[in-house]
Design a protein around this motif. Structure first.
Motif, mmCIF file in Angstrom:
data_model
loop_
_atom_site.group_PDB
_atom_site.id
_atom_site.type_symbol
_atom_site.label_atom_id
_atom_site.label_comp_id
_atom_site.label_asym_id
_atom_site.label_seq_id
_atom_site.Cartn_x
_atom_site.Cartn_y
_atom_site.Cartn_z
ATOM 1 N N PHE A 64 42.587 53.624 80.075
ATOM 2 C CA PHE A 64 43.304 53.345 78.837
ATOM 3 C C PHE A 64 43.936 51.968 78.970
ATOM 4 C CE2 PHE A 64 46.072 55.594 81.728
ATOM 5 C CZ PHE A 64 47.260 54.878 81.683
ATOM 6 N N ILE A 65 44.380 51.435 77.854
ATOM 7 C CA ILE A 65 45.020 50.126 77.843
ATOM 8 C C ILE A 65 46.500 50.332 77.573
ATOM 9 C CG2 ILE A 65 45.123 47.869 76.717
ATOM 10 C CD1 ILE A 65 42.113 48.318 76.002
ATOM 11 N N ARG A 66 47.316 49.745 78.411
ATOM 12 C CA ARG A 66 48.770 49.810 78.228
ATOM 13 C C ARG A 66 49.225 48.458 77.671
ATOM 14 N NH1 ARG A 66 51.542 51.659 83.334
ATOM 15 N NH2 ARG A 66 50.947 53.684 82.530
ATOM 16 N N ARG A 67 50.051 48.516 76.628
ATOM 17 C CA ARG A 67 50.577 47.304 75.996
ATOM 18 C C ARG A 67 52.092 47.279 76.188
ATOM 19 N NH1 ARG A 67 50.115 46.840 69.573
ATOM 20 N NH2 ARG A 67 51.490 48.642 69.773
ATOM 21 N N THR A 68 52.604 46.156 76.654
ATOM 22 C CA THR A 68 54.046 45.969 76.804
ATOM 23 C C THR A 68 54.465 44.833 75.880
ATOM 24 O OG1 THR A 68 53.946 46.682 79.107
ATOM 25 C CG2 THR A 68 55.907 45.456 78.433
ATOM 26 N N GLN A 69 55.469 45.104 75.064
ATOM 27 C CA GLN A 69 55.987 44.108 74.125
ATOM 28 C C GLN A 69 57.462 43.884 74.402
ATOM 29 O OE1 GLN A 69 54.756 46.470 70.636
ATOM 30 N NE2 GLN A 69 53.728 44.601 69.973
ATOM 31 N N MET A 91 36.297 47.960 75.151
ATOM 32 C CA MET A 91 37.540 47.709 74.422
ATOM 33 C C MET A 91 38.373 46.633 75.117
ATOM 34 S SD MET A 91 36.987 49.488 71.857
ATOM 35 C CE MET A 91 38.476 49.114 70.989
ATOM 36 N N TRP A 92 38.403 46.633 76.431
ATOM 37 C CA TRP A 92 39.136 45.609 77.182
ATOM 38 C C TRP A 92 38.533 44.228 76.915
ATOM 39 C CZ3 TRP A 92 43.663 45.108 79.427
ATOM 40 C CH2 TRP A 92 43.877 44.052 80.315
ATOM 41 N N THR A 93 37.210 44.147 76.939
ATOM 42 C CA THR A 93 36.537 42.873 76.663
ATOM 43 C C THR A 93 36.822 42.404 75.243
ATOM 44 O OG1 THR A 93 34.783 43.410 78.242
ATOM 45 C CG2 THR A 93 34.282 41.723 76.600
ATOM 46 N N LYS A 94 36.792 43.334 74.281
ATOM 47 C CA LYS A 94 37.131 42.963 72.904
ATOM 48 C C LYS A 94 38.555 42.428 72.810
ATOM 49 C CE LYS A 94 34.142 45.844 70.074
ATOM 50 N NZ LYS A 94 34.124 46.792 68.947
ATOM 51 N N LEU A 95 39.479 43.057 73.510
ATOM 52 C CA LEU A 95 40.862 42.591 73.520
ATOM 53 C C LEU A 95 40.947 41.182 74.093
ATOM 54 C CD1 LEU A 95 43.863 43.417 73.029
ATOM 55 C CD2 LEU A 95 43.888 44.163 75.409
ATOM 56 N N GLU A 97 38.786 38.928 73.962
ATOM 57 C CA GLU A 97 38.130 37.973 73.075
ATOM 58 C C GLU A 97 38.812 37.894 71.712
ATOM 59 O OE1 GLU A 97 34.110 39.423 73.086
ATOM 60 O OE2 GLU A 97 33.667 38.436 74.987
ATOM 61 N N GLY A 98 39.906 38.609 71.525
ATOM 62 C CA GLY A 98 40.597 38.590 70.238
ATOM 63 C C GLY A 98 39.922 39.485 69.210
ATOM 64 N N LEU A 99 39.007 40.342 69.643
ATOM 65 C CA LEU A 99 38.265 41.220 68.737
ATOM 66 C C LEU A 99 38.860 42.619 68.653
ATOM 67 C CD1 LEU A 99 34.650 40.118 69.656
ATOM 68 C CD2 LEU A 99 35.969 39.505 67.619
ATOM 69 N N ALA A 100 39.974 42.837 69.335
ATOM 70 C CA ALA A 100 40.695 44.110 69.246
ATOM 71 C C ALA A 100 42.183 43.776 69.283
ATOM 72 C CB ALA A 100 40.320 45.049 70.393
ATOM 73 N N TRP A 101 42.945 44.660 68.706
ATOM 74 C CA TRP A 101 44.404 44.451 68.658
ATOM 75 C C TRP A 101 45.114 45.770 68.696
ATOM 76 C CZ3 TRP A 101 47.503 40.595 69.511
ATOM 77 C CH2 TRP A 101 48.797 40.617 69.053
#
Length: 101
Positions: A64-69, A91-95, A97-101
Motif C-alpha cells: 500500500f502507499i502511505r501519504r504524510t502531509q 500505482m507507485w510508478t503512476k504516482l 510520474e504525476g499520473l496518480a494522486w
C-alpha cells in the motif's frame, strides 16, 4: 521513466520528488492509517523535504502507499487501499510520474 523534479537547492537533499499531478491522473482512495497485526516494511519512499511525501509499504503480503502531509502544525498520515504486488508497483510508478494522486 518517471520525470522527477530536481532536488531543492539544498545540496543535502538527494531524494525523489513527486511531480505535480497531471490533469488525467488516477485518484487514489485514501483512508486514515489502520493498525496492523504484523510489521510494516517501507519498500520505497520519496523525499520528506516536501510538505507531502509518500512511502511504498508492505505488510501481510500486500503493498500500500502511505501519504504524510504536513499542514502547518498538523501532520496527517493516511494510506491507500492494499494492492497485490504488481498493481502496487503500477500505482507507485503512476504516482512518481504525476499520473496518480
Amino acid at each position: 521513466m518517471a520525470e522527477l523534479l530536481p532536488p531543492p537547492s539544498n545540496d543535502s537533499c538527494l531524494g525523489i520528488h513527486v511531480p505535480e499531478p497531471r490533469p488525467n491522473r488516477t485518484v487514489l482512495r485514501w483512508a486514515p492509517v489502520q493498525p496492523t497485526a504484523g510489521r510494516v516494511r517501507v519498500r520505497a519512499y520519496t523525499c520528506d523535504c516536501q510538505p507531502t511525501f509518500y512511502e511504498l509499504c508492505q505488510a501481510g503480503g500486500q503493498l500500500f502507499i502511505r501519504r504524510t502531509q504536513r499542514l502547518g502544525a498538523r501532520v496527517l498520515v493516511d494510506e491507500s487501499e492494499p494492492f497485490r504486488y504488481a498493481k502496487a508497483l503500477i500505482m507507485w510508478t503512476k504516482l512518481m510520474e504525476g499520473l496518480a494522486w
